[in-house]
Design a protein around this motif. Structure first.
Motif, PDB file in Angstrom:
ATOM      1  N   THR A  10       0.795  -1.135   0.019  1.00  0.00           N
ATOM      2  CA  THR A  10      -0.019  -0.079  -0.070  1.00  0.00           C
ATOM      3  C   THR A  10       1.001   1.298  -0.052  1.00  0.00           C
ATOM      4  OG1 THR A  10      -1.732  -1.086   1.248  1.00  0.00           O
ATOM      5  CG2 THR A  10      -1.658   1.149   1.244  1.00  0.00           C
ATOM      6  N   THR A  11       1.713   1.278   0.811  1.00  0.00           N
ATOM      7  CA  THR A  11       2.911   2.491   0.738  1.00  0.00           C
ATOM      8  C   THR A  11       3.728   2.603  -0.370  1.00  0.00           C
ATOM      9  OG1 THR A  11       3.071   1.903   3.098  1.00  0.00           O
ATOM     10  CG2 THR A  11       4.713   3.335   2.056  1.00  0.00           C
ATOM     11  N   ARG A  12       3.941   1.545  -0.956  1.00  0.00           N
ATOM     12  CA  ARG A  12       4.825   1.557  -2.473  1.00  0.00           C
ATOM     13  C   ARG A  12       3.620   2.221  -3.485  1.00  0.00           C
ATOM     14  NH1 ARG A  12       5.440  -1.018  -7.042  1.00  0.00           N
ATOM     15  NH2 ARG A  12       4.036  -2.431  -6.727  1.00  0.00           N
ATOM     16  N   ASN A  13       2.286   1.603  -3.385  1.00  0.00           N
ATOM     17  CA  ASN A  13       1.369   2.117  -4.291  1.00  0.00           C
ATOM     18  C   ASN A  13       1.066   3.570  -4.026  1.00  0.00           C
ATOM     19  OD1 ASN A  13       1.280  -0.188  -5.946  1.00  0.00           O
ATOM     20  ND2 ASN A  13      -0.356  -1.110  -4.559  1.00  0.00           N
ATOM     21  N   GLY A  14       1.075   4.061  -3.073  1.00  0.00           N
ATOM     22  CA  GLY A  14       0.634   5.464  -2.590  1.00  0.00           C
ATOM     23  C   GLY A  14       1.873   6.305  -3.155  1.00  0.00           C
ATOM     24  N   SER A  15       3.157   5.754  -2.885  1.00  0.00           N
ATOM     25  CA  SER A  15       4.183   6.609  -3.356  1.00  0.00           C
ATOM     26  C   SER A  15       4.144   6.839  -4.846  1.00  0.00           C
ATOM     27  CB  SER A  15       5.537   6.045  -3.169  1.00  0.00           C
ATOM     28  OG  SER A  15       5.746   5.837  -1.565  1.00  0.00           O
ATOM     29  N   LEU A  16       3.620   5.888  -5.400  1.00  0.00           N
ATOM     30  CA  LEU A  16       3.681   5.939  -7.000  1.00  0.00           C
ATOM     31  C   LEU A  16       2.579   6.832  -7.619  1.00  0.00           C
ATOM     32  CD1 LEU A  16       4.090   2.095  -8.127  1.00  0.00           C
ATOM     33  CD2 LEU A  16       5.731   3.976  -8.355  1.00  0.00           C
ATOM     34  N   LEU A  17       1.401   6.723  -6.778  1.00  0.00           N
ATOM     35  CA  LEU A  17       0.521   7.770  -7.010  1.00  0.00           C
ATOM     36  C   LEU A  17       1.043   9.064  -6.869  1.00  0.00           C
ATOM     37  CD1 LEU A  17      -2.603   6.479  -5.243  1.00  0.00           C
ATOM     38  CD2 LEU A  17      -2.562   6.707  -7.607  1.00  0.00           C
ATOM     39  N   PHE A  18       1.434   9.522  -5.757  1.00  0.00           N
ATOM     40  CA  PHE A  18       1.926  11.066  -5.596  1.00  0.00           C
ATOM     41  C   PHE A  18       3.064  11.396  -6.588  1.00  0.00           C
ATOM     42  CE2 PHE A  18      -0.180  10.542  -1.480  1.00  0.00           C
ATOM     43  CZ  PHE A  18      -0.698  11.587  -1.475  1.00  0.00           C
ATOM     44  N   LYS A  19       3.928  10.263  -6.906  1.00  0.00           N
ATOM     45  CA  LYS A  19       4.786  10.506  -7.902  1.00  0.00           C
ATOM     46  C   LYS A  19       4.258  10.806  -9.438  1.00  0.00           C
ATOM     47  CE  LYS A  19       9.017   8.170 -10.111  1.00  0.00           C
ATOM     48  NZ  LYS A  19       9.857   7.104 -10.112  1.00  0.00           N
ATOM     49  N   ALA A  20       3.107   9.874  -9.755  1.00  0.00           N
ATOM     50  CA  ALA A  20       2.667  10.209 -11.112  1.00  0.00           C
ATOM     51  C   ALA A  20       2.035  11.609 -10.885  1.00  0.00           C
ATOM     52  CB  ALA A  20       1.585   9.068 -11.249  1.00  0.00           C
ATOM     53  N   ALA A  21       1.386  11.947  -9.829  1.00  0.00           N
ATOM     54  CA  ALA A  21       0.638  13.545  -9.681  1.00  0.00           C
ATOM     55  C   ALA A  21       1.975  14.589  -9.984  1.00  0.00           C
ATOM     56  CB  ALA A  21      -0.090  13.521  -8.394  1.00  0.00           C
ATOM     57  N   ARG A  22       2.952  14.169  -9.257  1.00  0.00           N
ATOM     58  CA  ARG A  22       4.088  15.134  -9.417  1.00  0.00           C
ATOM     59  C   ARG A  22       4.493  15.484 -10.795  1.00  0.00           C
ATOM     60  NH1 ARG A  22       5.258  13.073  -4.258  1.00  0.00           N
ATOM     61  NH2 ARG A  22       7.030  11.976  -5.353  1.00  0.00           N
ATOM     62  N   THR A  23       4.777  14.457 -11.570  1.00  0.00           N
ATOM     63  CA  THR A  23       5.305  14.209 -12.868  1.00  0.00           C
ATOM     64  C   THR A  23       4.511  14.455 -14.080  1.00  0.00           C
ATOM     65  OG1 THR A  23       5.403  11.781 -12.699  1.00  0.00           O
ATOM     66  CG2 THR A  23       7.387  12.882 -11.692  1.00  0.00           C
ATOM     67  N   ASN A  24       3.083  14.497 -13.815  1.00  0.00           N
ATOM     68  CA  ASN A  24       2.016  14.629 -14.844  1.00  0.00           C
ATOM     69  C   ASN A  24       2.054  13.263 -15.535  1.00  0.00           C
ATOM     70  OD1 ASN A  24       0.078  16.202 -16.043  1.00  0.00           O
ATOM     71  ND2 ASN A  24       1.160  16.933 -17.380  1.00  0.00           N
ATOM     72  N   ASP A  25       2.390  12.339 -14.887  1.00  0.00           N
ATOM     73  CA  ASP A  25       2.113  10.865 -15.732  1.00  0.00           C
ATOM     74  C   ASP A  25       1.021  10.485 -15.920  1.00  0.00           C
ATOM     75  OD1 ASP A  25       2.813   8.376 -16.740  1.00  0.00           O
ATOM     76  OD2 ASP A  25       4.612   8.044 -15.489  1.00  0.00           O
ATOM     77  N   THR A  26       0.137  10.697 -16.755  1.00  0.00           N
ATOM     78  CA  THR A  26      -1.038  10.267 -17.001  1.00  0.00           C
ATOM     79  C   THR A  26      -1.558   8.866 -16.947  1.00  0.00           C
ATOM     80  OG1 THR A  26      -1.073  10.702 -19.381  1.00  0.00           O
ATOM     81  CG2 THR A  26      -1.953  12.647 -17.862  1.00  0.00           C
ATOM     82  N   GLY A  27      -0.357   8.145 -17.708  1.00  0.00           N
ATOM     83  CA  GLY A  27      -0.660   6.715 -18.045  1.00  0.00           C
ATOM     84  C   GLY A  27      -0.655   6.183 -16.735  1.00  0.00           C
ATOM     85  N   ALA A  28       0.533   6.213 -15.952  1.00  0.00           N
ATOM     86  CA  ALA A  28       0.662   5.623 -14.733  1.00  0.00           C
ATOM     87  C   ALA A  28      -0.498   6.080 -13.803  1.00  0.00           C
ATOM     88  CB  ALA A  28       1.945   5.959 -14.291  1.00  0.00           C
ATOM     89  N   MET A  29      -0.957   7.248 -13.858  1.00  0.00           N
ATOM     90  CA  MET A  29      -2.009   7.391 -12.713  1.00  0.00           C
ATOM     91  C   MET A  29      -3.249   6.746 -13.001  1.00  0.00           C
ATOM     92  SD  MET A  29      -3.140   9.283 -10.360  1.00  0.00           S
ATOM     93  CE  MET A  29      -1.867  10.430 -10.138  1.00  0.00           C
ATOM     94  N   LYS A  30      -3.618   6.580 -14.443  1.00  0.00           N
ATOM     95  CA  LYS A  30      -4.814   5.778 -14.963  1.00  0.00           C
ATOM     96  C   LYS A  30      -4.652   4.441 -14.445  1.00  0.00           C
ATOM     97  CE  LYS A  30      -6.101   8.469 -18.974  1.00  0.00           C
ATOM     98  NZ  LYS A  30      -6.275   8.422 -20.440  1.00  0.00           N
ATOM     99  N   LYS A  31      -3.532   3.737 -14.629  1.00  0.00           N
ATOM    100  CA  LYS A  31      -3.389   2.488 -14.384  1.00  0.00           C
ATOM    101  C   LYS A  31      -3.404   2.021 -12.801  1.00  0.00           C
ATOM    102  CE  LYS A  31      -0.043   0.941 -18.173  1.00  0.00           C
ATOM    103  NZ  LYS A  31       1.075   0.679 -18.709  1.00  0.00           N
ATOM    104  N   LEU A  32      -2.785   2.946 -12.048  1.00  0.00           N
ATOM    105  CA  LEU A  32      -2.909   2.917 -10.680  1.00  0.00           C
ATOM    106  C   LEU A  32      -4.386   3.154 -10.065  1.00  0.00           C
ATOM    107  CD1 LEU A  32       0.358   5.164  -9.687  1.00  0.00           C
ATOM    108  CD2 LEU A  32      -0.153   2.517  -9.332  1.00  0.00           C
ATOM    109  N   LEU A  33      -5.176   3.847 -10.665  1.00  0.00           N
ATOM    110  CA  LEU A  33      -6.329   4.179 -10.149  1.00  0.00           C
ATOM    111  C   LEU A  33      -7.417   3.397 -10.666  1.00  0.00           C
ATOM    112  CD1 LEU A  33      -6.732   8.089 -10.756  1.00  0.00           C
ATOM    113  CD2 LEU A  33      -6.337   6.842  -8.651  1.00  0.00           C
ATOM    114  N   GLU A  34      -7.125   2.397 -11.578  1.00  0.00           N
ATOM    115  CA  GLU A  34      -7.828   1.321 -12.050  1.00  0.00           C
ATOM    116  C   GLU A  34      -7.644   0.043 -11.258  1.00  0.00           C
ATOM    117  OE1 GLU A  34      -6.661   1.071 -16.205  1.00  0.00           O
ATOM    118  OE2 GLU A  34      -8.323   2.399 -16.688  1.00  0.00           O
TER     119      GLU A  34
END
Length: 647
Positions: A10-34
């Motif tokens: 959970t912590t790792r996925n949370g970090s990835l979410l915030f990383k995608a939000a900071r870097t404007n990575d829409t692809g990673a954000m979609k995959k993570l939210l799905e």
């Protein structure tokens, strides 16, 4: 073991979410939210959501992805102590990104209830910015006209009050950039009707201040003048002369116990006192003083001096008789008569009438001063020279001294002279209060108060310590000597009194020089004179000199505030049937849309060619020239509209 793996994941996925939000990575954000293993509501170190992070990094693309996939995040506030309540809409406004604001509003962002109440957004030493908590206040304070307009069109309320009770108008008054604040004030109020505008401008914050009163309380002359000018109406214009009427709502004391005039007279801020020279406050105070203030003040002063004179006379002729020879102590030759002996002759009854008059006067003084002292609060008893400083409190002490003297007279106690002497000192010293009614003498009344309750009190505290120290030392040194040769040091009380006389230079060192006196006594005496007489006394002179020049620089301003305070005091104390309301009712001037009262001021405007303009834009249709002509003389002096109605 299994729980640890889930937490790490959970912590790792949370970090990835915030990383995608900071870097404007829409692809990673979609995959993570799905993914079902990802919590989209996870919080960061500052209790922010991923939508907050995207907006803080100006990443519009990933922000749109988050809003579309997790729409409930759009109104999620931060929950940390510092940024509590801050929503994505607040951040978009702080970024001044009109496109982000428009997008968030279209997708359900709440412009009505969102409030940033964290410690970062409150006034005080720990706050970094105070923008009024609501999104409309944020946008107005950042001078973004487009965002303000957009928020108002989406229903952002002008009457919303933050934790301090401030609306967006209050917050604008508090902004340091006055040009910006005035501009945004116009923008915000342009979206409501005149009736709604008056309602919003009449909202009071937690301290009981409307925007106009808040500007007065802050001593903000620029903002105060701007708000007053907004309420001004031009009644007629003739060449370079214009007759304007000013709305007295919130300015005059009539029906308002916390008006602008009350704020000016009760405040200790130097900048607040400058408002006495701003139109229409200056003209209003001048009118009040000339029409009734001076008249009642002179009547009050003459009555008080006459009352004090009668009291002095009955004290000077108080009933005394010669002490019997067998009871004399070689010092006292007169004693107090008994109550039965005090009222026998015609002269005694004349004195009795004066005594009864004095007692009735003391009751009246007590009945008028105690409620006044309770209203102004203990902080103003001594500190505020404008509203009288210590004089009201001294008047209460004067009344109590008279009551104590009456009790002593009834009980036949010989100590009657003590309260009478105290009352005489207080009574005559209180006449200094009436110096405020005169331009030449008013400044001296102020200086006396400033010196006594500023310099002298501080100096006395230091002097008291030094006198106690040296008096104790001298008394100890004289204890072993034959005190019959040193009567000035026979006990500690006499030693203390002697030390005071020495400090003031009234006597020389009172010891017989033909007797042998320990040398250390002379050393202590020399040290005491250097410290108390040379150092402390000259320090007091320097302090008083500094106070004199400081007060002298602002004596005219202080005197005007004292006059204003006297006017308000008279308004509250004179009988209801003698109270007069300044100005004229709006309906008399043809303003049929309100029940306000106005005060007329003649102003000089830049020279303009053209015909006489009657009534301005507010009266061109509703009032004709005949009405203006019939009322012109009346509003010019404002004397026929002093309505006698209670506050």
């Amino acid at each position: 073991m299994e729980l640890t793996i889930n937490v790490d994941e959970t912590t790792r996925n949370g970090s990835l979410l915030f990383k995608a939000a900071r870097t404007n990575d829409t692809g990673a954000m979609k995959k993570l939210l799905e993914s079902s293993d990802v919590d989209p509501f996870i919080r960061g170190n500052l209790e922010e959501t991923i939508l907050h992070t995207a907006l803080l990094n100006d990443n519009k693309d990933v922000m749109e992805v988050i809003v579309e996939m997790v729409p409930s995040l759009i109104n999620e506030p931060m929950t940390s102590e510092m940024y509590k309540g801050e929503t994505p809409l607040h951040i978009a406004i702080l970024k001044q990104d009109i496109n982000m604001v428009h997008y968030l509003l279209q997708h359900g962002a709440d412009p009505i209830h969102a409030r940033a109440i964290g410690s970062c957004f409150i006034p005080g030493p720990y706050g970094q910015c105070y923008y009024g908590e609501y999104v409309l206040s944020f946008a107005a304070c950042l001078e973004n006209e487009e965002i303000v307009t957009l928020l108002l069109k989406h229903g952002a309320p002008l009457q919303a009050q933050d934790s301090l009770g401030n609306t967006v108008l209050h917050v604008l008054v508090l902004q340091p950039d006055k040009e910006m604040a005035c501009f945004m004030y116009d923008i915000v109020t342009s979206f409501v009707t005149n009736k709604q505008k008056h309602k919003v401008q009449s909202i009071e914050n937690s301290n009981g201040y409307t925007p106009l009163k808040l500007a007065a309380a802050e001593g903000d002359t620029q903002m105060f003048n701007y708000l007053v000018q907004k309420q001004k109406r031009t009644y007629w214009t003739m060449g370079t002369i214009s007759y304007c009427v000013y709305d007295l709502t919130h300015i005059d004391t009539w029906g308002d116990h916390k008006s602008v005039l009350d704020i000016i007279t009760s405040s200790k801020k130097m900048q607040v006192r400058k408002l006495v020279d701003i139109r229409p406050v200056k003209e209003l105070l001048h009118h009040k003083w000339k029409t009734f203030g001076l008249k009642y003040f002179m009547l009050w002063m003459i009555s008080y001096i006459a009352y004090t004179s009668i009291f002095t006379a009955v004290c000077l002729y108080r009933p005394l008789k010669r002490m019997p020879d067998n009871q004399t102590d070689n010092f006292t030759v007169m004693i107090q008569k008994t109550l039965a002996e005090s009222y026998r002759t015609k002269g005694d009854y004349i004195r009795l009438s004066g005594e009864l008059f004095t007692i009735v006067g003391a009751v009246v003084i007590l009945a008028s001063e105690v409620p006044y002292l309770a209203r102004i609060g203990p902080r103003n008893f001594f500190g505020n020279a404008s509203i009288g400083g210590p004089f009201p409190l001294l008047m209460v002490a004067f009344s109590f001294s008279i009551f104590i003297a009456v009790i002593f007279r009834l009980l036949g106690m010989e100590q009657e002279s003590i309260p009478l002497s105290v009352a005489l000192i207080i009574g005559w010293c209180n006449t200094i209060y009436f110096a405020r009614g005169f331009r030449m003498l008013g400044q001296f009344s102020i200086m006396i108060q400033k010196i006594i309750f500023g310099d002298l009190l501080q100096w006395c505290c230091l002097l008291f310590i030094s006198i106690i120290a040296f008096s104790s030392a001298l008394y100890i040194l004289f204890q072993t000597l034959d005190l019959t040769n040193y009567p000035y040091f026979r006990d500690f009380q006499m030693t203390l009194y002697t030390a005071v006389e020495l400090m003031m230079g009234l006597i020389d060192f009172p010891i017989p020089y033909n007797n042998v006196t320990p040398s250390f006594i002379y050393i202590v005496y020399v040290l005491y004179m250097i410290f108390a007489y040379l150092l402390m006394l000259n320090l007091l002179i320097a302090m008083m000199d500094d106070t004199y020049w400081r007060v002298a620089q602002e004596r005219e301003e202080l005197w005007k505030v004292q006059i204003a305070a006297t006017i308000l005091l008279l308004e509250k104390r004179i009988p209801k049937f003698l109270r007069h309301r300044s100005g004229v009712p709006g309906i008399t001037l043809g303003f049929n849309d309100d029940d306000k009262w106005y005060f007329g001021v003649e102003e000089i405007i830049p020279e303009e060619k053209g015909k006489i303009q009657a009534g301005g834009i507010h009266m061109a249709k509703s009032v004709g020239w005949e009405v203006i002509r019939s009322n012109l003389a009346r509003i010019a002096n404002m004397k026929e509209y002093t309505e006698s109605t209670p506050f």
